[in-house]
Design a protein around this motif. Structure first.
Motif, PDB file in Angstrom:
ATOM      1  N   ILE A   1       0.479 -12.512   4.458  1.00 43.29           N
ATOM      2  CA  ILE A   1       1.233 -11.370   5.172  1.00 43.29           C
ATOM      3  C   ILE A   1       2.202 -10.815   4.238  1.00 43.29           C
ATOM      4  CG2 ILE A   1       2.573 -10.660   7.131  1.00 43.29           C
ATOM      5  CD1 ILE A   1       1.109 -12.992   8.804  1.00 43.29           C
ATOM      6  N   ALA A   2       2.904 -11.693   3.807  1.00 44.88           N
ATOM      7  CA  ALA A   2       4.107 -11.217   2.932  1.00 44.88           C
ATOM      8  C   ALA A   2       3.708 -10.501   1.824  1.00 44.88           C
ATOM      9  CB  ALA A   2       4.945 -12.426   2.440  1.00 44.88           C
ATOM     10  N   PHE A   3       2.277 -10.806   0.891  1.00 43.11           N
ATOM     11  CA  PHE A   3       2.094 -10.412  -0.092  1.00 43.11           C
ATOM     12  C   PHE A   3       1.175  -8.814   0.307  1.00 43.11           C
ATOM     13  CE2 PHE A   3       2.682 -12.365  -3.881  1.00 43.11           C
ATOM     14  CZ  PHE A   3       2.698 -13.654  -3.852  1.00 43.11           C
ATOM     15  N   SER A   4       0.475  -9.042   1.031  1.00 46.12           N
ATOM     16  CA  SER A   4      -0.336  -7.848   1.755  1.00 46.12           C
ATOM     17  C   SER A   4       0.596  -6.691   2.087  1.00 46.12           C
ATOM     18  CB  SER A   4      -1.142  -8.093   2.810  1.00 46.12           C
ATOM     19  OG  SER A   4      -1.976  -9.032   2.799  1.00 46.12           O
ATOM     20  N   LEU A   5       1.751  -7.016   2.683  1.00 46.55           N
ATOM     21  CA  LEU A   5       3.001  -6.092   3.040  1.00 46.55           C
ATOM     22  C   LEU A   5       3.774  -5.582   1.977  1.00 46.55           C
ATOM     23  CD1 LEU A   5       4.199  -7.137   6.610  1.00 46.55           C
ATOM     24  CD2 LEU A   5       2.362  -5.425   6.164  1.00 46.55           C
ATOM     25  N   PHE A   6       4.087  -6.411   1.136  1.00 45.09           N
ATOM     26  CA  PHE A   6       4.533  -6.188  -0.218  1.00 45.09           C
ATOM     27  C   PHE A   6       3.854  -5.247  -1.201  1.00 45.09           C
ATOM     28  CE2 PHE A   6       8.087  -6.599  -3.145  1.00 45.09           C
ATOM     29  CZ  PHE A   6       7.747  -6.563  -4.296  1.00 45.09           C
ATOM     30  N   GLU A   7       2.768  -5.564  -1.319  1.00 45.11           N
ATOM     31  CA  GLU A   7       1.773  -4.910  -2.480  1.00 45.11           C
ATOM     32  C   GLU A   7       1.600  -3.416  -1.574  1.00 45.11           C
ATOM     33  OE1 GLU A   7       0.762  -5.498  -5.534  1.00 45.11           O
ATOM     34  OE2 GLU A   7       2.207  -7.081  -5.147  1.00 45.11           O
ATOM     35  N   ALA A   8       1.372  -3.305  -0.518  1.00 43.58           N
ATOM     36  CA  ALA A   8       1.065  -2.206   0.207  1.00 43.58           C
ATOM     37  C   ALA A   8       1.989  -1.357  -0.151  1.00 43.58           C
ATOM     38  CB  ALA A   8       1.090  -2.247   1.554  1.00 43.58           C
ATOM     39  N   SER A   9       3.159  -1.448  -0.291  1.00 45.77           N
ATOM     40  CA  SER A   9       4.275  -0.301  -0.665  1.00 45.77           C
ATOM     41  C   SER A   9       3.885   0.251  -2.331  1.00 45.77           C
ATOM     42  CB  SER A   9       5.619  -0.862  -0.440  1.00 45.77           C
ATOM     43  OG  SER A   9       5.974  -2.126  -1.463  1.00 45.77           O
ATOM     44  N   TYR A  10       3.535  -0.918  -2.993  1.00 42.61           N
ATOM     45  CA  TYR A  10       3.258  -0.504  -4.359  1.00 42.61           C
ATOM     46  C   TYR A  10       2.055   0.254  -4.578  1.00 42.61           C
ATOM     47  CZ  TYR A  10       7.358  -3.004  -6.214  1.00 42.61           C
ATOM     48  OH  TYR A  10       8.552  -3.501  -6.396  1.00 42.61           O
ATOM     49  N   TYR A  11       0.940  -0.075  -3.854  1.00 45.90           N
ATOM     50  CA  TYR A  11      -0.237   0.715  -3.845  1.00 45.90           C
ATOM     51  C   TYR A  11      -0.100   2.099  -3.305  1.00 45.90           C
ATOM     52  CZ  TYR A  11      -3.331  -3.029  -5.493  1.00 45.90           C
ATOM     53  OH  TYR A  11      -3.931  -3.984  -6.064  1.00 45.90           O
ATOM     54  N   ALA A  12       0.731   2.081  -1.959  1.00 45.21           N
ATOM     55  CA  ALA A  12       0.982   3.282  -1.549  1.00 45.21           C
ATOM     56  C   ALA A  12       1.611   4.417  -2.541  1.00 45.21           C
ATOM     57  CB  ALA A  12       2.068   3.260  -0.395  1.00 45.21           C
ATOM     58  N   GLU A  13       2.447   4.221  -3.259  1.00 45.15           N
ATOM     59  CA  GLU A  13       2.963   5.129  -4.466  1.00 45.15           C
ATOM     60  C   GLU A  13       1.670   5.446  -5.451  1.00 45.15           C
ATOM     61  OE1 GLU A  13       6.667   6.319  -4.859  1.00 45.15           O
ATOM     62  OE2 GLU A  13       5.649   6.281  -2.939  1.00 45.15           O
ATOM     63  N   ILE A  14       1.052   4.530  -5.950  1.00 43.75           N
ATOM     64  CA  ILE A  14      -0.016   4.844  -6.959  1.00 43.75           C
ATOM     65  C   ILE A  14      -1.124   5.950  -6.045  1.00 43.75           C
ATOM     66  CG2 ILE A  14      -2.069   3.886  -7.987  1.00 43.75           C
ATOM     67  CD1 ILE A  14      -0.472   1.238  -8.192  1.00 43.75           C
ATOM     68  N   ILE A  15      -1.354   5.413  -4.803  1.00 41.06           N
ATOM     69  CA  ILE A  15      -2.350   6.326  -4.090  1.00 41.06           C
ATOM     70  C   ILE A  15      -1.812   7.485  -3.956  1.00 41.06           C
ATOM     71  CG2 ILE A  15      -3.573   6.293  -2.000  1.00 41.06           C
ATOM     72  CD1 ILE A  15      -3.847   3.335  -1.920  1.00 41.06           C
ATOM     73  N   ARG A  16      -0.434   7.632  -3.436  1.00 41.73           N
ATOM     74  CA  ARG A  16      -0.030   9.037  -3.082  1.00 41.73           C
ATOM     75  C   ARG A  16      -0.096   9.899  -4.462  1.00 41.73           C
ATOM     76  NH1 ARG A  16       5.579  11.114  -3.110  1.00 41.73           N
ATOM     77  NH2 ARG A  16       6.330   9.259  -4.021  1.00 41.73           N
ATOM     78  N   ALA A  17       0.217   9.316  -5.587  1.00 40.87           N
ATOM     79  CA  ALA A  17       0.298  10.006  -6.889  1.00 40.87           C
ATOM     80  C   ALA A  17      -1.103  10.402  -7.149  1.00 40.87           C
ATOM     81  CB  ALA A  17       0.470   9.242  -7.977  1.00 40.87           C
ATOM     82  N   GLY A  18      -2.271   9.472  -6.474  1.00 42.76           N
ATOM     83  CA  GLY A  18      -3.632  10.252  -7.046  1.00 42.76           C
ATOM     84  C   GLY A  18      -3.885  11.382  -6.124  1.00 42.76           C
ATOM     85  N   ILE A  19      -3.309  10.972  -4.819  1.00 38.42           N
ATOM     86  CA  ILE A  19      -3.805  12.223  -3.891  1.00 38.42           C
ATOM     87  C   ILE A  19      -3.391  13.441  -4.425  1.00 38.42           C
ATOM     88  CG2 ILE A  19      -3.396  13.014  -1.452  1.00 38.42           C
ATOM     89  CD1 ILE A  19      -3.628  10.139  -0.416  1.00 38.42           C
ATOM     90  N   GLN A  20      -2.038  13.479  -4.761  1.00 40.40           N
ATOM     91  CA  GLN A  20      -1.267  14.713  -5.118  1.00 40.40           C
ATOM     92  C   GLN A  20      -1.826  15.323  -6.430  1.00 40.40           C
ATOM     93  OE1 GLN A  20       2.892  13.226  -4.849  1.00 40.40           O
ATOM     94  NE2 GLN A  20       3.330  14.457  -3.396  1.00 40.40           N
ATOM     95  N   SER A  21      -2.673  14.423  -7.294  1.00 37.58           N
ATOM     96  CA  SER A  21      -3.095  14.847  -8.451  1.00 37.58           C
ATOM     97  C   SER A  21      -4.621  15.741  -8.177  1.00 37.58           C
ATOM     98  CB  SER A  21      -3.312  13.802  -9.320  1.00 37.58           C
ATOM     99  OG  SER A  21      -4.552  13.102  -9.139  1.00 37.58           O
TER     100      SER A  21
END
Lengths: 249, 242, 231
Positions: free
Chosen positions: C108-128
């Motif tokens: 649970i800890a890793f999933s929730l933590f990594e989700a925040s880092y993945y969210a930024e990568i994906i957000r940048a991808g969407i905006q690109s």
């Protein structure tokens, strides 16, 4: 959740600590102090190493640039915790002069600090190197040519023309690397360094007030984060060149 | 003063310069022209060692540019270069741009360097911009500062790599005027350019390059009246019809 | 210089061969945690990234809070937090815990933590992805959600694959931190063997070498993939 929240007693921080060093509040502040001390000294190491390695990677000389690349690959492909244990348990055993100094001349507390500082410094140095490299590479190639054409030596070109502008461009990423050091400093708790996360665990262990402890420490990390980001914005504004935004004129 | 003898250069397999030879005497103004890809920019960058070359020899006042034992920074400080994209240093003021190399390379004192810099700024008509940063100046102003920066080193010759190609049309004249003045004062110049008006006015010789070779190397009058080769003829007619 | 510092350290690699099965099991656990966290992290991260870009100010602020919150504290603290919270929550919801609580809280800890880092990568991808694509979709009569799902996200992901993989390699390394909650995966096992046999130096060097080999090979593959994607 609600039952947990109702049971919180933040008065625990004003109670005397188990080691009789003062209140638990002061106990946590000692941890914060060590975290900051460790972060700043590791940052100095990281900045120096990162600048050197980053510059090496931009040189035309293949031997030098491969050395730079090798450094980055080694420190980026081994977990931070493993590197920490290597610095604390392994290098003092197998490296001659350093090892003797480490084992004989340092108190245990300092041993933990030095190992953590070297670990965080060299680890982050690899990341800083990548940013310095990309900062230098983002400058137009004509800058180096213009400097050389005036008769400046290569090192003069780097120090007086390329690096001053490259550093300004990468201030935001350098800030983020410093914050990474602050967060990564928590791994030093595994070798016993009295930094913030370790203090929070100790507080929990001795008083069973885990929630209060973690909430306070989480808030402190968040506060440091916020402060550094504000400071960085200030530095950015001070260092900004008129008309020059993020590498473009 | 500058001798280029049988210079050849390869980028990997691509032969970018083929056996180029010419001489530039003191006080001569030589214009180098040709279609893009002809190697003219590469050739001029070989003259001060910014680009290496595999065959041939380049001598500046007898000193070989390609010789490993030559003190290249010292040699470069004696030959000024002006770039297509100006390449002023954005983190330094105009004055600092002018004094940096004077102090670091020629070891002049700060006061002496600043005085010289300001005098040259005056000569190019920009004395009021001394404290500004390059990004606050227009392209034409930046290029004039770049010329002053090169002149501050008291060079024996000046190299110009398409100095007006990156300028808006209304700013080309102010830069060319400075270059004309320089030529009339007797500076040895090699100028890579498309500006044939400039060539007609002050050039002594015109060199035409194509596909890495020096195809024509003649006195200005001859070149414009009657270029020897078809290629030069075609090039000229295209350029002059503007 | 004293005698001790002149003597080369006498390496004793003997405990490694016998411990290999144990270490291999540790590596399997490492991979298990990595894969669970990567998959969960990307799924949750996509949701958060989309929320972050939502025109609704409440949703986007909540998403921003999530991302900035997790990114401003150490992973060590996150692991400790969930090791504290999860058992209590499980107790309240399920009664007696029968699963390995350390592993569950790590997941649970890793999933929730990594989700925040993945969210930024994906957000940048969407905006690109160019805004014109959204317009084209809407002009065809598609709704906002459909455009996001069928047009934007597929393009965004294609570009972001190298970055997502790089983050996975980082996560693979970060799993070693479960040490702080007493869970033993590859690194923990290596440490235990070394401690038990008195060959800590050799085991740590071995662990470092194994991690280096895996991560270096993986990052080379990602680099090759990046060149193909750029083409």
């Amino acid at each position: 959740m609600i039952t947990i929240a109702a049971g919180l007693d933040f008065g625990i921080f004003w109670q005397p600590a188990f080691d009789r060093s003062g209140t638990y509040f002061r106990f946590l502040l000692v941890g914060l102090q060590w975290t900051l001390l460790l972060s700043i000294s590791a940052w100095i190491v990281a900045f120096i190493i990162g600048s050197i390695v980053g510059v090496l990677r931009t040189l035309a000389n293949p031997v030098l640039s491969t050395i730079g690349a090798g450094y980055v690959e080694i420190f980026r492909n081994v977990p931070l915790l493993v590197q920490l244990f290597l610095w604390y348990f392994v290098f003092p055993e197998i490296i001659p002069v350093f090892g003797t100094w480490f084992k004989q001349d340092l108190r245990p507390g300092l041993q933990q600090f030095v190992a953590a500082m070297l670990c965080l410094g060299t680890f982050t140095g690899a990341r800083v190197a990548e940013q310095v490299r990309s900062g230098i590479n983002s400058l137009p190639g004509g800058q180096r040519a213009a400097g050389l054409a005036l008769g400046l030596t290569l090192s003069q070109v780097y120090f007086r023309v390329l690096l001053p502008v490259a550093y300004r461009i990468i201030i935001p990423t350098l800030t983020s690397e410093f914050l990474n050091i602050v967060k990564n400093s928590a791994v030093a708790s595994t070798i016993g360094l009295v930094e913030l996360s370790r203090q929070s665990q100790q507080l929990g262990e001795f008083t069973a007030h885990w929630y209060e402890s973690f909430i306070a420490v989480t808030a402190l990390y968040g506060l440091v984060n916020l402060t550094v980001m504000l400071l960085s914005r200030f530095v950015e504004r001070y260092a900004r060149l008129p008309g020059y935004v993020g590498g473009k004129q | 003063m500058i001798t280029i003898k049988n210079v050849s250069k390869w980028y990997g397999d691509f032969n970018v310069l083929k056996q180029c030879s010419t001489e530039v005497s003191k006080g001569e103004v030589v214009v180098v022209c040709g279609p893009s890809g002809s190697g003219k920019s590469t050739l001029i960058k070989c003259v001060n060692g910014l680009e290496p070359f595999q065959e041939g020899e380049i001598l500046i006042e007898g000193i070989s540019v390609g010789n490993r034992r030559t003190n290249l920074p010292k040699l470069r400080s004696r030959v000024g270069m002006v770039f297509q994209h100006f390449e002023l240093f954005p983190h330094l003021t105009v004055t600092q741009n002018l004094t940096l190399a004077q102090c670091q390379v020629l070891k002049r004192g700060a006061k002496e360097a600043t005085e010289k810099g300001l005098r040259l700024l005056d000569m190019v008509g920009l004395q009021t911009q001394a404290k500004k940063f390059p990004t606050q100046l227009s392209g034409g102003q930046q290029q004039r500062v770049a010329i002053a920066r090169a002149l501050a080193m008291d060079p024996i010759a000046m190299l110009f790599d398409e100095p007006t190609s990156a300028l808006d049309p209304e700013m080309i004249k102010e830069v060319l005027d400075v270059m004309v003045k320089l030529a009339q004062e007797g500076m040895t110049m090699i100028v890579v350019t498309h500006e044939m008006g400039f060539a007609r006015k002050v050039a002594d010789r015109v060199i035409f390059m194509d596909h890495g070779q020096i195809v024509e190397d003649r006195p200005k009058e001859e070149f414009f009246k009657n270029p020897g080769t078809d290629r030069a003829q075609q090039f000229l007619s295209k350029i002059l019809s503007h | 210089m004293s005698e001790a510092s002149n003597k080369m350290y006498a390496f004793d690699w003997s405990s490694i061969p016998g411990a290999l099965p144990y270490l291999r099991n540790g590596m399997l656990l490492t991979l298990e945690i990595t894969i669970v966290a990567v998959v969960a992290g990307i799924l949750l991260g996509t949701v958060i990234a989309v929320l972050r870009l939502s025109p609704n100010p409440i949703l986007s602020s909540l998403a921003a809070l999530y991302v900035n919150g997790f990114r401003s504290i150490p992973l060590v603290m996150v692991l400790l937090w969930f090791y504290l919270l999860v058992p209590q929550l499980i107790n309240q919801v399920f009664g007696h815990p029968t699963l390995d609580i350390r592993l569950l809280s790590a997941f649970i800890a890793f999933s929730l933590f990594e989700a925040s880092y993945y969210a930024e990568i994906i957000r940048a991808g969407i905006q690109s992805v160019s805004k014109g694509q959204v317009s084209a979709g809407l002009a065809l009569g598609m709704r906002g959600g459909q455009t996001m799902r069928l047009i934007i996200l597929p393009q965004a992901f294609r570009r972001m694959i190298p970055l997502l993989l790089t983050q996975a390699i980082i996560l693979f390394q970060d799993t070693s931190l479960v040490y702080v909650i007493g869970l033993a995966e590859f690194f923990g096992n290596a440490y235990n063997v070394g401690n038990r046999d008195g060959t800590l130096v050799e085991l740590l060097l071995f662990a470092g070498a194994v991690y280096f080999a895996f991560c270096f090979a993986a990052s080379m593959l990602v680099r090759r993939l990046q060149k193909k994607v750029a083409a």
